[in-house]
Structures are given as C-alpha cells and as structure tokens.
Write an enzyme that holds these catalytic residues in place. Structure first.
Site, PDB file in Angstrom:
ATOM      1  N   ASP A   2       0.793  -1.216   0.000  1.00  0.00           N
ATOM      2  CA  ASP A   2       0.000   0.000   0.000  1.00  0.00           C
ATOM      3  C   ASP A   2       0.831   1.273   0.000  1.00  0.00           C
ATOM      4  O   ASP A   2       0.316   2.347  -0.304  1.00  0.00           O
ATOM      5  CB  ASP A   2      -0.912   0.025   1.235  1.00  0.00           C
ATOM      6  N   CYS A   3       2.095   1.177   0.372  1.00  0.00           N
ATOM      7  CA  CYS A   3       2.931   2.385   0.401  1.00  0.00           C
ATOM      8  C   CYS A   3       4.394   1.959   0.279  1.00  0.00           C
ATOM      9  O   CYS A   3       4.720   0.774   0.443  1.00  0.00           O
ATOM     10  CB  CYS A   3       2.698   3.189   1.686  1.00  0.00           C
ATOM     11  N   CYS A   6       6.023  -0.444   2.768  1.00  0.00           N
ATOM     12  CA  CYS A   6       5.850  -1.891   2.599  1.00  0.00           C
ATOM     13  C   CYS A   6       7.004  -2.466   1.775  1.00  0.00           C
ATOM     14  O   CYS A   6       7.551  -3.527   2.103  1.00  0.00           O
ATOM     15  CB  CYS A   6       4.523  -2.180   1.912  1.00  0.00           C
ATOM     16  N   CYS A 353       4.818   6.831  13.130  1.00  0.00           N
ATOM     17  CA  CYS A 353       5.006   6.149  11.854  1.00  0.00           C
ATOM     18  C   CYS A 353       5.102   7.156  10.716  1.00  0.00           C
ATOM     19  O   CYS A 353       4.272   8.068  10.614  1.00  0.00           O
ATOM     20  CB  CYS A 353       3.854   5.191  11.595  1.00  0.00           C
ATOM     21  N   CYS A 355       4.594   6.700   7.436  1.00  0.00           N
ATOM     22  CA  CYS A 355       4.011   6.211   6.179  1.00  0.00           C
ATOM     23  C   CYS A 355       3.552   7.355   5.285  1.00  0.00           C
ATOM     24  O   CYS A 355       3.855   7.394   4.096  1.00  0.00           O
ATOM     25  CB  CYS A 355       2.840   5.284   6.473  1.00  0.00           C
ATOM     26  N   ASP A 397      16.414  21.805 -31.317  1.00  0.00           N
ATOM     27  CA  ASP A 397      16.980  21.538 -32.630  1.00  0.00           C
ATOM     28  C   ASP A 397      15.976  22.028 -33.667  1.00  0.00           C
ATOM     29  O   ASP A 397      14.786  22.159 -33.369  1.00  0.00           O
ATOM     30  CB  ASP A 397      17.234  20.037 -32.783  1.00  0.00           C
ATOM     31  N   THR A 399      15.661  21.012 -37.458  1.00  0.00           N
ATOM     32  CA  THR A 399      15.124  20.045 -38.416  1.00  0.00           C
ATOM     33  C   THR A 399      14.512  18.852 -37.698  1.00  0.00           C
ATOM     34  O   THR A 399      15.174  18.176 -36.911  1.00  0.00           O
ATOM     35  CB  THR A 399      16.232  19.568 -39.364  1.00  0.00           C
ATOM     36  N   ASP A 593      15.277  15.451 -32.176  1.00  0.00           N
ATOM     37  CA  ASP A 593      14.527  14.363 -32.792  1.00  0.00           C
ATOM     38  C   ASP A 593      15.012  12.985 -32.353  1.00  0.00           C
ATOM     39  O   ASP A 593      14.510  11.976 -32.811  1.00  0.00           O
ATOM     40  CB  ASP A 593      14.556  14.459 -34.323  1.00  0.00           C
ATOM     41  N   ASP A 679      -1.510   9.228  11.269  1.00  0.00           N
ATOM     42  CA  ASP A 679      -0.826   8.438  10.250  1.00  0.00           C
ATOM     43  C   ASP A 679      -1.786   7.960   9.174  1.00  0.00           C
ATOM     44  O   ASP A 679      -1.645   8.321   8.007  1.00  0.00           O
ATOM     45  CB  ASP A 679      -0.139   7.225  10.880  1.00  0.00           C
TER      46      ASP A 679
END
Length: 698
Positions: A2-3, A6, A353, A355, A397, A399, A593, A679
C-alpha cells in the site's frame, strides 16, 4: 503493498537472507527481482519469509494450462478480487462487527463494559502483533505494526479497552483505504495494457483467421477493419485510412495512413480497412516498451523522495524517544500520574510512523508519470520530472523538431553540367543515409526518374558534409561553409546562395574533387503547432532558443516565423558549448529528434526527444513526446510544476498533521483513537491528493 514503506520492509527482510543479491522491489508495479542461490536459501524459505510479513506472492511466469482445441484467449484471466472481498476488507469487517457488538453489550450491560470491547482489540493485536514480530525478526523493529501493537497492548493493560478497540479498527480501515487508493494510482499502466486487443485477424490467403494478438509473429499480415484497434506495431501494406493514435501518443487529430506508413499497437482505425505487416512482437511493441519504461521510471527515486526517506529514518526513532521520555519523566521527576502519562506516551507512538511522509513524494511522482503517459508525454524517472519544471531555458533543434523534418528540394543550380547530372551525383552520395536532407535528395531523384549510380567509400562528416567516390571522383554534398573551406569563397556564387537563404531555404553545395559543380536548395516548413508551443513556453516564463547547424539567414527566417531566439551555423560541438552557456543561470532542457542530437540531449539537464514512439526517442532521452507536438514541451513543464506543488502539499499535510497531534497529545487533548489519524488519515489524504494529478490526463 500500500505504500513505499511496505516495499522497504520486504527488501530489508529479503536482503538479510543468505544467498540473495541485487534485490529490487517496485512498489508501483508490485514486482520483486533478485538473484537467488537456492543452495543457501531455498525458494520456499524466501516465499515463506515474505508471506510471514502479511504479503502474498506469486510467480510472474506461471505457465497456464490450455486444453486441446482452446486458445489462450479462451482461458479466463486470473480473477481480480474486488476491494470489498480482499483479506484486509474481511479483517476490517470482523473487527468492526466486534466493536459494534462490544458497544451494544456495554449499552445494555454496563457492568460488562470493561470487557465487551476486549475481543475486538485482541483480534487486531493478534493479527498485527504477529506481523510486527515477524518484521522485527527480519530487521524492521520500528514498523507501524509494532508501534500500533504496543499502543494497543498498553491501552489494554491500563484498562482503556474502548480506546484499544477503536485504535485497531481505525488502523484496519486506514490500511484498507490505502490499498484502494494505491490500486487507483496503478490504473495508468493497466489502462495502457488494455489498449492492445486480445485477438487479431491474420490474413492467410483469401481468408482472415482470428488468433491471439500475443502470438503474432514478425512478418505476418493482419487485417484491421474500421473501428478495430491495431493489434501490433507494423507497416501498412494495403489500404488507406485515418488512425486515432491519441490513446498512445496524445495526438488529438487522427493520422492519415497509407501504404508504407507506420502504425502502432493500440491505435483505433477510423475509416478504411488496412492490411498491416507486423514489425514487432507483442512483447516488444510500442505500448509494451512504454509500460516497461514507466515501471522503471516509477521505481527510480527522485531526489526529493530520497531526502524524505533519509529524514523519515531519523524521524521515527526520535518520536519513539519522545514517547518514552513522556512516559517516564513527568511521573519520575514531578510525581505526575502514571496512568495519564503512559496514555499520552502510547498516543505519541501512533504519531511516530512515517508512512504518510514517505508516501507523499512517490504517490505524486507516480500519478504525474501516469498522467503524462496518457497524454503521450513519456517521462523516464522522478528526477527528470522534478527537473523539467525548474528549467529556465529550452534549446530546440530545428530540423525534425521545430520543423516537420520533411524538407523538399526546391531549387537546382548547376554550375557545370546539367541539373540531372548534379542530382544524380548527390543522390549517389546520400544513398542509404537517414538524414532528412539525404531523404529529400533521394526522393527528388526518384521522382525525376534518375537512376542511382554506384558509390563507394561513403562517409559522413558531422555538421559538414557527406562524401563518396562516384565515377572515380570524390563527390561531397555539404554546407556552404564546408565548401568555402574546401575550395575558397571565390569559386562559389555567393549572391545566389544569399538569395536562397533569405527565402528560408537550406543550401547545400555539391563538390567534385573539391570543385563546386552545383547548388541545391531545400525548404522545411515549421510544424503547425510550433508557434503555439513557443508562445506557451513564453507564458510559462521559459526562454526558447533554436540551435541549428543551418546558416544564419535560413535560421533567422524560421526564427522570425516562430518568434524564437536563433543560434545558427553550429557544429555538434558548438551546440554543446551553447547548452553549457545556457545552464549557467538555471537548468536547461534540450529538445531534439532523438536521431542525431544524442550529445546535446545528454549535455542538457533534461533531454526531451520528439519521437513518435521510435526506438531512439524512447531510449536516449529523459523524456519523449510521443505525439511529436512542440506544445508537449509546455505540457511537460506544466505537469512537472503541478507535480512538485502536489508534493509540497503532501509533505505539508503529513508533517502538519503530525505536528498538530504531537502538541495536542502532550497537552492531553488528543485521544488514542484520534492519534492514529495522524498516520492513517494523513496517508489517505496524501494519496487522494496525488490522484488529482491523474485528472490532467483528461
């Protein structure tokens, strides 16, 4: 997961096992890569370690069994559980039910009130406590699970059973919401994957057979009917139509396609039927490569994310120390009530925490990269996304970048011999080259029916000329400056060259054994959106400069049309010097390019390739404009600035909420169940705020 916390927990745990090297885990794509010596650590132990932390794991390359007579499209894809039926949702529902029952029992039987809510707290303590101990054993003692478990156990010990049950319920709800929000953040890649149809119509003689698109082979010809999605990258071999490529490139106008035109997987055929020869396998088509690059970009940490991680690594132990001092100092030093200060210390643990803070940057970066991909803006890393918004100047650039890259020969001036002979010599030298000027000369020779003469010793002098031996003579096709260096200024018709260049044309001189035999003039028109793109950059306060190896008069003619500053007559090394000069005040981006601008793209702080999905565009630069729109440069800058604003908002929310709850907890204003919101609440707010960036893709 989840974050990012983890991912860090899993990397720490796996990295401590013997025989494991090169551990890399992407929080966004959920993919773990590593080198495993199974003699030191069996695969079963590796998987068991990960599962003990509360995470599932499965093999990416698992073989699916297909019955005889079936195709892989007949076998349903593995079902994805809806969020309300995931293990986290079921756990949250169970704890919520126990809390509700506990409050009802307390209402009808007040004498049981101290015990009615204990089951809910114990269920949460068993589940999260086991996970906390597993994390502590593998090197993550300061996890949110550990802090929450200590706070819950402490609350039960001092008799605050209602507080303990509410803490585990809010923690479970917060984890569930984090998972739902994280799934939404990953939707960008899933949406790209869904662009490729599952089946394709392969032409076999006079019939078209339906086969899985994943099994298409290079060289096969597929039928793309009006309304169908293109199943693979390829080249049109029959038919004409308009193809909507906006889902991939962001180009809003359907692109005309005819025989010889390239098409990309995921485009929608609009008008006529097309027959397309497959040029790339499914695993290597444009969308697959884009997805791979996006996953790599999301896995790379931006400078801000790395700083936040270093900060959070010190933040949590600091808060834990403050919590311990809060429990001990007032009762021991001043004789304060132990119950009160233990309660406040436990509340501080829930604030410790990081998180929300750790998630604040990668959540925004992920959403920003996904939003860009949906609009044909491919950004290859958080560092590039951060830097683009801070650029003070954009070097272009000419061309193929500001111009359409399709110059046409407009004038042939023969100094000796005739025009056909002049064009034939130039075409023989340029045969096989992919340079835009070479293609223009070869196209003109083909349209005039001039056969290509044999040439040997072909060689390119970057920024100067192309040369080869044709008919026993050294023929060179180069710039007027190169011609002056070779034969001196007196042998060239300077007035005619000046007149052509004042008309915005590029002039090349054809030399035979260092003697001029003729002039060729070419003109390349600006892109239709170039004027709007430069104006948009001006409104953003960004300076635009055109760097071109073309002569000053031609460059200025284009510059006047577009309203852009021009630096002309530049050799490749001169472009590097100009970029170095521009970098003095602020970061600089270079737009090219992707074919012959490699050194300049690398020298700039950010290299942006105009590519339309070509290999070079996708691989060489920090970002690519898949739709070939100059306006996309301004879109990149605006997206970068919006992402950085979002990051600053997220950090302010994460730290601000924790600061407020830190003060209110010490003053006794905040309860345990409110402290958990410092948190989980902040994490959900940060994620939802980051998801707002996805709206920019619409």
């Amino acid at each position: 997961m989840d974050c990012p916390s983890c991912a860090t927990k899993i990397e720490t745990a796996v990295g401590r096992l013997p025989g494991i090297e090169d551990v890399s885990l992407s929080y966004h794509s959920q993919v773990l890569k590593l080198r495993l010596d199974e003699a030191a650590t069996p695969r079963e132990r590796l998987e068991g370690t990960i599962r003990s932390l509360g995470f599932g794991i499965e093999d990416m390359d698992r073989i699916r069994v297909v019955a005889e007579g079936e195709t892989d499209t007949d076998v349903p894809a593995p079902a994805t559980q809806p969020w309300w039926w995931t293990p986290k949702a079921r756990l949250t529902g169970l704890i919520g039910l126990l809390v509700a029952v506990g409050f009802l029992v307390s209402w009808f039987a007040p004498s049981l009130g101290d015990y009615a809510l204990v089951p809910a707290a114990l269920v949460g303590l068993v589940v999260f406590g086991r996970r906390a101990l597993a994390l502590a054993r593998v090197g993550s003692p300061f996890s949110i699970e550990m802090l929450m478990s200590i706070a819950t156990a402490g609350a039960l010990i001092i008799g605050e059973t209602a507080e303990a049950s509410i803490v585990v319920l809010l923690f479970a709800v917060g984890e569930l919401l984090e998972g739902v929000a994280a799934g939404s953040a990953r939707s960008g890649i899933e949406a790209l994957t869904a662009l490729v149809p599952r089946t394709a119509l392969v032409i076999d003689g006079e019939i078209a057979r339906e086969v899985p698109a994943s099994r298409l082979e290079i060289g096969q010809v597929v039928l793309v009917r009006p309304g169908d999605r293109v199943p693979a990258d390829g080249e049109v071999v029959d038919g004409e139509s308009d193809v909507d490529e906006s889902p991939v490139t962001g180009e809003s106008v359907p692109v005309p396609k005819q025989v010889g035109s390239a098409v990309i997987a995921g485009g929608i055929n609009a008008t006529g039927a097309l027959q397309v020869r497959v040029t790339r396998a499914a695993a290597d088509n444009t969308i697959a490569r884009i997805i791979h690059l996006i996953e790599e970009a999301q896995a790379s940490k931006s400078p801000t994310a790395r700083f936040i991680e270093r900060f959070s690594a010190r933040y949590t132990p600091f808060v834990i120390l403050v919590a311990v001092l809060t429990v001990l100092v007032p009762p021991l030093a001043f004789g304060a009530d132990w119950h009160t200060w233990i309660y406040r210390g436990l509340a501080l643990l829930l604030i410790g925490c990081p998180c929300a803070l750790v998630l604040s940057t990668p959540a925004a970066i992920t959403s920003g990269i996904a939003a860009g991909a949906r609009r044909g803006l491919l950004i290859k890393g958080g560092a590039a996304l951060e830097t683009i918004g801070r650029v003070g100047a954009i070097a272009f650039d000419k061309t193929g970048t500001l111009t359409q890259g399709r110059p046409q020969v407009t004038d042939l001036v023969s100094l000796t011999g005739n025009e056909r002979s002049l064009l034939g010599m130039a075409a023989a030298v340029e045969n096989g080259s992919s340079h835009p000027i070479a293609r223009a000369i070869l196209d003109r020779a083909a349209s005039d029916g001039i056969p290509l003469r044999p040439a040997r010793g072909q060689k390119a002098l970057p920024g100067r000329a192309a040369q080869a031996v044709v008919g026993g003579k050294l023929i060179e096709v180069g710039s007027p400056r190169h011609a002056v260096e070779s034969c001196g200024p007196g042998n060239l018709p300077a007035d005619r060259i000046t007149t052509l260049e004042d008309e915005g044309k590029t002039v090349v001189v054809v030399l035979a054994d260092t003697q001029p035999v003729g002039l060729m003039a070419l003109r390349d028109e600006p892109r239709p959106d170039a004027l709007r793109g430069i104006a948009a950059l001006r409104q953003l306060g960004v300076r635009s400069v055109m760097l071109t190896g073309d002569n000053a008069r031609t460059g200025q003619a284009i510059g006047r049309k577009l309203g852009i500053e021009v630096k002309a007559d530049l050799l490749p090394e001169n472009k590097l010097s100009e970029i170095a000069a521009l970098k003095v005040g602020a970061p600089v981006a270079m737009v090219g390019d992707g074919i012959n601008d490699g050194p300049a793209l690398a020298a700039a702080d950010v290299g942006i390739a105009m590519g339309g999905g070509t290999d070079v565009a996708l691989e060489t630069a920090d970002a690519a404009l898949l739709g070939n729109r100059v306006e996309g440069v301004a879109d990149l800058i605006a997206l970068s600035r919006a992402t950085m604003t979002n990051i600053h908002q997220n950090v302010a929310v994460a730290l601000g909420l924790k600061a407020v709850f830190l003060v209110t907890t010490l003053l006794g204003v905040t309860d345990l169940w409110l402290a958990i919101l410092a948190d989980t609440g902040a994490t959900v707010l940060v994620t939802l705020n980051a998801l707002r960036l996805l709206r920019r893709a619409k």
